[in-house]
Motif scaffolding. Structure first.
Motif, short mmCIF file in Angstrom:
data_model
loop_
_atom_site.label_atom_id
_atom_site.label_comp_id
_atom_site.label_asym_id
_atom_site.label_seq_id
_atom_site.Cartn_x
_atom_site.Cartn_y
_atom_site.Cartn_z
N LEU A 19 3.52 -15.01 1.24
CA LEU A 19 2.98 -13.82 1.90
C LEU A 19 1.98 -14.19 2.98
CD1 LEU A 19 2.91 -10.79 2.17
CD2 LEU A 19 1.29 -10.70 0.26
N ALA A 20 1.14 -15.17 2.69
CA ALA A 20 0.16 -15.62 3.69
C ALA A 20 0.88 -16.13 4.94
CB ALA A 20 -0.73 -16.70 3.09
N LYS A 21 1.94 -16.87 4.74
CA LYS A 21 2.71 -17.39 5.87
C LYS A 21 3.36 -16.24 6.65
CE LYS A 21 6.33 -20.69 6.98
NZ LYS A 21 7.33 -21.62 6.45
N ASP A 22 3.90 -15.27 5.92
CA ASP A 22 4.57 -14.12 6.57
C ASP A 22 3.62 -13.34 7.48
OD1 ASP A 22 6.97 -14.69 5.36
OD2 ASP A 22 6.84 -13.06 3.88
N ILE A 23 2.38 -13.13 7.02
CA ILE A 23 1.46 -12.32 7.82
C ILE A 23 0.57 -13.17 8.73
CG2 ILE A 23 1.45 -10.44 6.13
CD1 ILE A 23 -1.45 -11.33 5.44
N GLY A 24 0.66 -14.47 8.60
CA GLY A 24 -0.12 -15.34 9.47
C GLY A 24 -1.60 -15.41 9.13
N ARG A 25 -1.92 -15.26 7.86
CA ARG A 25 -3.30 -15.34 7.39
C ARG A 25 -3.40 -16.43 6.32
NH1 ARG A 25 -7.32 -11.71 9.44
NH2 ARG A 25 -6.19 -9.97 10.34
N PRO A 26 -4.56 -17.05 6.19
CA PRO A 26 -4.73 -18.03 5.11
C PRO A 26 -4.74 -17.36 3.74
CG PRO A 26 -6.65 -18.02 6.58
CD PRO A 26 -5.70 -16.97 7.06
N GLN A 27 -4.41 -18.12 2.71
CA GLN A 27 -4.35 -17.59 1.36
C GLN A 27 -5.70 -17.05 0.88
OE1 GLN A 27 -2.55 -20.33 -1.42
NE2 GLN A 27 -1.00 -20.96 0.08
N HIS A 28 -6.78 -17.68 1.29
CA HIS A 28 -8.09 -17.22 0.81
C HIS A 28 -8.41 -15.81 1.31
CE1 HIS A 28 -9.54 -18.86 4.72
NE2 HIS A 28 -10.47 -17.92 4.61
N ILE A 29 -7.84 -15.40 2.43
CA ILE A 29 -8.04 -14.03 2.92
C ILE A 29 -7.37 -13.04 1.97
CG2 ILE A 29 -7.48 -12.41 4.80
CD1 ILE A 29 -9.68 -14.38 5.55
N ARG A 50 -0.23 -16.06 -8.32
CA ARG A 50 -0.07 -14.66 -7.91
C ARG A 50 1.34 -14.41 -7.42
NH1 ARG A 50 -5.19 -16.21 -6.94
NH2 ARG A 50 -6.85 -14.65 -7.01
N TYR A 51 1.89 -13.28 -7.86
CA TYR A 51 3.21 -12.85 -7.40
C TYR A 51 3.07 -11.41 -6.89
CZ TYR A 51 5.10 -16.97 -9.61
OH TYR A 51 5.35 -18.27 -9.94
N TYR A 52 3.39 -11.24 -5.64
CA TYR A 52 3.24 -9.94 -5.00
C TYR A 52 4.55 -9.17 -5.06
CZ TYR A 52 -1.17 -11.64 -3.16
OH TYR A 52 -2.45 -12.12 -3.04
N ARG A 53 4.48 -7.96 -5.60
CA ARG A 53 5.63 -7.05 -5.66
C ARG A 53 5.84 -6.45 -4.28
NH1 ARG A 53 2.44 -5.12 -10.72
NH2 ARG A 53 1.00 -4.93 -9.02
N PRO A 54 7.01 -5.84 -4.05
CA PRO A 54 7.26 -5.23 -2.72
C PRO A 54 6.18 -4.23 -2.31
CG PRO A 54 9.31 -5.37 -3.94
CD PRO A 54 8.21 -5.81 -4.88
N GLU A 55 5.66 -3.43 -3.25
CA GLU A 55 4.61 -2.47 -2.90
C GLU A 55 3.30 -3.18 -2.55
OE1 GLU A 55 5.07 -2.36 -7.47
OE2 GLU A 55 6.40 -2.36 -5.75
N ASP A 56 3.04 -4.33 -3.18
CA ASP A 56 1.86 -5.13 -2.82
C ASP A 56 2.02 -5.70 -1.42
OD1 ASP A 56 0.63 -4.83 -5.38
OD2 ASP A 56 1.87 -6.46 -6.18
N VAL A 57 3.22 -6.18 -1.12
CA VAL A 57 3.50 -6.75 0.20
C VAL A 57 3.28 -5.67 1.27
CG1 VAL A 57 5.30 -7.71 1.71
CG2 VAL A 57 5.08 -8.51 -0.66
N ALA A 58 3.79 -4.47 1.01
CA ALA A 58 3.62 -3.37 1.97
C ALA A 58 2.14 -3.05 2.17
CB ALA A 58 4.39 -2.14 1.50
N LEU A 59 1.38 -3.05 1.08
CA LEU A 59 -0.06 -2.76 1.18
C LEU A 59 -0.78 -3.86 1.96
CD1 LEU A 59 -2.49 -1.02 0.51
CD2 LEU A 59 -2.64 -2.19 -1.70
N VAL A 60 -0.44 -5.11 1.70
CA VAL A 60 -1.06 -6.22 2.44
C VAL A 60 -0.76 -6.11 3.93
CG1 VAL A 60 -0.91 -8.72 2.85
CG2 VAL A 60 -1.21 -7.85 0.52
#
Length: 112
Positions: A19-29, A50-60
């Motif tokens: 997810l961090a790679k997808d949004i271009g942010r470091p994991q600590h963010i 950590r495992y992000y569900r699709p709704e978590d990904v949308a929120l991020v």
């Protein structure tokens, strides 16, 4: 050299690294956002993975957009997300009140 992994399905869980790679942010963010936004609660497994569900990904993605593109502050995004969640509770109570009124009227019509 190993072949690249096939893309994940839309409903698949994402790791924090993916997810961090997808949004271009470091994991600590992302870990920081979890402390600031109670709505963001990924699944955690052994070793605190950590495992992000699709709704978590949308929120991020939404939080990232609000902060980086739309100029919101952390507090501004918190208020926005809280405000969006609050009316649902009020709407539910309105629906409950209207249901009670309907039931009273139905009873009154049946008795007359």
């Amino acid at each position: 050299m190993a072949a690249p992994a096939p893309p994940k399905a839309a409903g698949a869980l994402r790791t924090i690294g993916e997810l961090a790679k997808d949004i271009g942010r470091p994991q600590h963010i992302l870990r920081y956002w979890e402390t600031r936004f109670p709505q963001l609660r990924p699944l955690t497994r052994a070793g605190n993975r950590r495992y992000y569900r699709p709704e978590d990904v949308a929120l991020v993605r939404r939080i990232d957009d609000l902060l980086s593109q739309q100029g919101y502050t952390i507090r501004g995004v918190q208020r926005l997300l809280e405000a969006e969640r609050a009316p649902r509770g009020r709407e539910k109570s309105r629906v409950d009140a209207l249901t009670e009124i309907r039931d009273v009227l139905t009873d009154a019509l049946e008795r007359s």
